[in-house]
Write a protein that holds these residues in place. Structure first.
Motif, PDB file in Angstrom:
ATOM      1  N   VAL A  97       0.837  -1.203   0.000  1.00  0.00           N
ATOM      2  CA  VAL A  97       0.000   0.000   0.000  1.00  0.00           C
ATOM      3  C   VAL A  97       0.869   1.250   0.000  1.00  0.00           C
ATOM      4  O   VAL A  97       0.583   2.225  -0.704  1.00  0.00           O
ATOM      5  CB  VAL A  97      -0.945  -0.010   1.216  1.00  0.00           C
ATOM      6  N   ALA A  98       1.956   1.228   0.779  1.00  0.00           N
ATOM      7  CA  ALA A  98       2.832   2.395   0.859  1.00  0.00           C
ATOM      8  C   ALA A  98       3.507   2.684  -0.479  1.00  0.00           C
ATOM      9  O   ALA A  98       3.604   3.843  -0.904  1.00  0.00           O
ATOM     10  CB  ALA A  98       3.877   2.180   1.950  1.00  0.00           C
ATOM     11  N   GLU A 118       2.439   1.728  -3.485  1.00  0.00           N
ATOM     12  CA  GLU A 118       1.416   2.179  -4.429  1.00  0.00           C
ATOM     13  C   GLU A 118       1.052   3.640  -4.197  1.00  0.00           C
ATOM     14  O   GLU A 118       0.820   4.397  -5.151  1.00  0.00           O
ATOM     15  CB  GLU A 118       0.185   1.286  -4.317  1.00  0.00           C
ATOM     16  N   ALA A 119       1.000   4.066  -2.928  1.00  0.00           N
ATOM     17  CA  ALA A 119       0.712   5.467  -2.634  1.00  0.00           C
ATOM     18  C   ALA A 119       1.845   6.373  -3.103  1.00  0.00           C
ATOM     19  O   ALA A 119       1.609   7.478  -3.607  1.00  0.00           O
ATOM     20  CB  ALA A 119       0.483   5.641  -1.132  1.00  0.00           C
ATOM     21  N   LEU A 120       3.085   5.920  -2.941  1.00  0.00           N
ATOM     22  CA  LEU A 120       4.226   6.682  -3.429  1.00  0.00           C
ATOM     23  C   LEU A 120       4.136   6.876  -4.936  1.00  0.00           C
ATOM     24  O   LEU A 120       4.343   7.990  -5.453  1.00  0.00           O
ATOM     25  CB  LEU A 120       5.518   5.963  -3.052  1.00  0.00           C
ATOM     26  N   CYS A 121       3.830   5.794  -5.640  1.00  0.00           N
ATOM     27  CA  CYS A 121       3.716   5.892  -7.099  1.00  0.00           C
ATOM     28  C   CYS A 121       2.599   6.863  -7.497  1.00  0.00           C
ATOM     29  O   CYS A 121       2.750   7.664  -8.435  1.00  0.00           O
ATOM     30  CB  CYS A 121       3.452   4.515  -7.698  1.00  0.00           C
ATOM     31  N   ALA A 122       1.478   6.796  -6.793  1.00  0.00           N
ATOM     32  CA  ALA A 122       0.349   7.667  -7.120  1.00  0.00           C
ATOM     33  C   ALA A 122       0.663   9.130  -6.864  1.00  0.00           C
ATOM     34  O   ALA A 122       0.073  10.025  -7.500  1.00  0.00           O
ATOM     35  CB  ALA A 122      -0.878   7.241  -6.315  1.00  0.00           C
ATOM     36  N   ALA A 123       1.582   9.421  -5.936  1.00  0.00           N
ATOM     37  CA  ALA A 123       1.901  10.812  -5.598  1.00  0.00           C
ATOM     38  C   ALA A 123       2.814  11.481  -6.616  1.00  0.00           C
ATOM     39  O   ALA A 123       2.939  12.708  -6.628  1.00  0.00           O
ATOM     40  CB  ALA A 123       2.550  10.856  -4.216  1.00  0.00           C
ATOM     41  N   CYS A 140       6.858   1.905 -10.110  1.00  0.00           N
ATOM     42  CA  CYS A 140       6.125   3.091 -10.564  1.00  0.00           C
ATOM     43  C   CYS A 140       6.307   3.339 -12.059  1.00  0.00           C
ATOM     44  O   CYS A 140       5.569   4.145 -12.645  1.00  0.00           O
ATOM     45  CB  CYS A 140       6.586   4.317  -9.788  1.00  0.00           C
ATOM     46  N   VAL A 144       5.453  11.508   1.306  1.00  0.00           N
ATOM     47  CA  VAL A 144       4.726  10.563   0.453  1.00  0.00           C
ATOM     48  C   VAL A 144       4.815   9.127   0.981  1.00  0.00           C
ATOM     49  O   VAL A 144       4.199   8.234   0.413  1.00  0.00           O
ATOM     50  CB  VAL A 144       5.245  10.623  -0.994  1.00  0.00           C
ATOM     51  N   MET A 145       5.579   8.919   2.041  1.00  0.00           N
ATOM     52  CA  MET A 145       5.595   7.611   2.692  1.00  0.00           C
ATOM     53  C   MET A 145       5.921   7.788   4.169  1.00  0.00           C
ATOM     54  O   MET A 145       6.893   8.461   4.520  1.00  0.00           O
ATOM     55  CB  MET A 145       6.620   6.660   2.055  1.00  0.00           C
TER      56      MET A 145
END
Length: 743
Positions: free
Chosen positions: A620-621, A623-628, A654, A708-709
């Protein structure tokens, strides 16, 4: 409704089902590797090409191999159900508690990122994408932990076999799917070990071997995340099982072997005669064959064509372990020598034995050759890094091949002297004593030796610093040069338990004595592989010695091999009780008590960490980094630890061009002038510069930092002198800034 003869003929027997289930994993892994490697070399390892070709190759191997695999005699449906239940339980348990090691700190992260790159791009090497940073610049680096900058591109560190397997999960279910491949492979390994136990000990003991294997902490550990050890185990023991089925010896050397009723007594002598029949003891004997004669048994190896084909397939499967782990070269050396022995015996007039030798050797060379070719073409810097140990190993392999040629040429002349030497009366006892003495020496090694190493390379110095940090965390004296290898035999006792370790030593000694006497045909090669790898690995594990990390060295051969020996030892004790006059009730108590004792120790050791998934939350972390990351981003990593851990994560997971900025002297961050210059070059190339670092203060001079993480998870314990019994905390922070146009 009654069942007719035709229906019964179409229903596979329980022995057939168990035989097939224990061989299919190795054939499936082999088929996938054989199909995947050419596609990867061509840059076409993609689902539309790899899945159909892989399925066809697997089907062909299974169709050819399974038709020649004999059933395991005396197997019942309940025994098969028990083995399947253990395998399913293992897969489900490890699947529910699987890890998520995606950040590249140690090997699992490297394997995961390797697999994700293959799944998304289907080719190697990984391009630098210098155009996204305005072209080449001396301030840019493209390497990171587990990934070399080599030949103008980025090259993953390891062999491609395991990542090609893990990529299947990524195709099926993205990152979440990839993370479930290790538990599936772990369950398959349980089936392989159970099949080996059924053949070598008896089907009634397969469930115990499977369960004892499954609960050992190193197996749990490597079945939950992206390691290479479990696939290697499947290939090595799957190949040994196939080769066992080639010989199909009557004398699988179950403990009830009637030819040696006094194995535990001093001064026992061999009693010659025919191998025992099905009524010789408490366990069934596999049908359809005999020993390989002399130290390897007797005569009939089955039909010549089937023998040659299955022997070649077995050699190919074992050889392909090199494509998964380069260390597989060491593990297959006994198989190489065994092939030479078969060839020599064929030259000496034993044609049945000779039938299997050349195909076995050819399969080994083909499988290992493909692995070495993959290493040379896809990870040459990794070979250079390992050259200090790899070159001597290749020399040894060459020497063994030369000895095979010499032995084959001289076999007719050497046959007589060898047979006379085998009749020396004291040799069986010497073999027994040598095994016991070697085990005692390893057990006493901590009191006799302290293994150290002076750092000579940057990697050695990094390891020394790491060991010092772990020593401080463990409350131990600071000794930078310690390697703790003298404790390696104790590692084994931690994980399989002292009772299992003692039974395994006893079994190995008894089997060694029987081999010298001219029996124990079924165990000849498995015992050689287990003893060779165990001695070599325990003497020099060649791994950072913190646990459970170092436990992975025990997985491909040592843990499954000693589990099989320990269960054989329990069966031997049970049969000794029968020959001593104990009744069925007493023998059942011995079996039940022994099984509980064998299982209790590894269960207690594993319980401390078995129910805690490590690094859960990284998916999840990440994926959130990639989305940011903004669109058209070119990522510049501006801090040392973040660069080590996340350069390939951002580049691969990413799918964003990523580089690290060269650090200022004696600093963890780059010079500000380099940061602003490189950011300006990225903007000039028409892209958005993105800076990553571990702290906001490291980026505040270039733009507004945004976190972002903020990862807080559990990680593996790092224990040096005790079995691991807990997990440690792990934190990972990543901050991002987008420099403005005037920066």
């Amino acid at each position: 409704m009654t069942t007719g003869p035709l229906d019964r003929a179409r229903t596979p027997s329980a022995g057939r089902v168990l035989a097939v289930l224990s061989v299919v994993p190795a054939l499936a892994v082999s088929g996938w590797l054989l199909a995947g490697l050419p596609l990867l070399l061509l840059g076409a390892f993609r689902p539309l090409a790899a899945v159909p070709l892989g399925l066809v190759t697997v089907a062909l191997l299974c169709r050819y191999g399974l038709r020649r695999v004999p059933e395991i005699g005396g197997t019942t449906a309940r025994q098969v159900a028990s083995v399947v239940a253990v395998a399913l339980g293992s897969g489900i348990f490890n699947g529910l508690l699987h890890g998520e090691q995606l950040i590249v700190r140690r090997d699992p992260g490297t394997y995961a990122q390797y697999a994700l790159w293959l799944a998304g791009h289907g080719s190697l090497p990984v391009p630098r994408r210098e155009w996204a940073f305005g072209g080449a610049d001396p301030g840019l680096r493209f390497d990171s932990v587990g990934f070399y900058d080599f030949g103008g591109a980025v090259v993953p560190q390891f062999m491609p076999g395991a990542p090609m397997l893990h990529a299947v999960g990524a195709w099926a279910g993205d990152i979440a799917g990839m993370l479930l491949v290790p538990p599936v492979l772990g369950a398959a390994a349980v089936l392989v070990v159970a099949g080996a136990a059924a053949r070598l000990i008896g089907p009634r003991w397969a469930w115990l071997a499977a369960l004892l294997f499954a609960v050992c902490l190193p197996i749990l550990y490597t079945s939950r995340t992206t390691f290479s050890e479990i696939p290697s185990l499947i290939l090595i023991f799957g190949g040994l099982v196939l080769l066992h089925d080639v010989t199909r010896p009557h004398d699988v050397t179950r403990p009830h072997d009637a030819t040696h009723p006094h194995d535990a007594g001093a001064g026992s002598r061999a009693v010659t005669g025919s191998p025992p029949g099905p009524g010789a003891g408490s366990g069934p004997v596999d049908p359809g064959g005999a020993d390989l004669g002399g130290a390897l048994g007797g005569a009939d190896l089955g039909k010549a064509a089937g023998t040659r084909g299955l022997a070649g397939l077995a050699g190919l499967v074992i050889g392909l372990a090199v494509m998964v782990r380069i260390d597989g070269l060491r593990d297959l050396l006994p198989v190489l020598a065994y092939a030479g022995l078969l060839i020599a015996r064929g030259r000496a007039g034993e044609r049945e034995a000779g039938r299997a030798g050349v195909p076995l050797l050819g399969g080994l060379v083909a499988g290992a050759g493909l692995g070495l070719a993959a290493a040379y073409l896809l990870s040459r810097p990794y070979l250079r890094y390992l050259s200090g140990s790899l070159v001597p190993l290749l020399v040894i392999c060459g020497a063994v091949v030369l000895l095979i040629a010499v032995a084959a040429a001289l076999a007719p002349r050497l046959a007589g002297p060898v047979r006379r030497a085998a009749r020396i009366r004291w040799l069986p006892g010497a073999a027994f004593g040598l095994v016991v003495l070697a085990a005692a020496a390893f057990a006493a090694r901590p009191w006799l030796q302290t293994v150290t190493r002076r750092p000579t390379t940057p990697e050695d110095r990094t390891t020394s610093l790491f060991i010092v940090a772990v020593q401080k965390a463990n409350g131990l004296p600071t000794e930078a040069y310690r390697l703790y290898y003298e404790n390696s035999a104790h590692w084994v006792a931690w994980y399989i338990g002292i009772p299992a370790a003692l039974l395994a030593v006893l079994a190995a000694a008894v089997l060694a004595r029987r081999l010298v006497r001219g029996t124990a045909a079924g165990w000849a090669l498995p015992l050689a592989v287990v003893v060779w790898t165990t001695v070599g690995t325990l003497y020099r594990p060649a791994i950072t010695p913190d646990h459970p990390w170092a436990a992975r060295r025990l997985v491909p051969v040592i843990i499954p091999g000693l589990v099989l020996l320990a269960v054989w030892g329990l069966h031997w004790l049970r049969d000794r009780a029968r020959r001593s006059g104990y009744g069925p009730a007493a023998r059942r108590r011995i079996t039940a008590g022994g099984a509980v004792l064998l299982l209790a120790f590894p269960v207690i050791t594993s319980a401390g960490t078995a129910f805690t998934p490590v690094e859960r939350g990284e998916r999840v972390a990440v994926e959130a980094l990639c989305a940011a990351l903004p669109a058209r981003a070119s990522v510049l990593v501006a801090e040392r630890v973040t660069a080590d851990r996340f350069t390939q994560v951002v580049r691969g997971t990413c799918d964003v061009p990523t580089a690290r900025i060269v650090l200022a002297p004696r600093s963890d961050v780059p010079a500000p002038a380099d940061v602003t210059r490189l950011a300006a070059r990225v903007r000039a190339a028409g892209r958005v510069p993105v800076l990553l670092a571990a702290k906001d203060t490291q980026l505040s001079a270039y733009g507004m930092p945004v976190q972002v993480m903020n990862l807080r998870v559990r990680q593996d314990e790092r224990s040096l002198v005790d079995a691991p019994n807990a997990t440690w905390s792990l934190s990972a922070d990543v901050w991002m800034a987008v420099p403005g146009a005037g920066t």
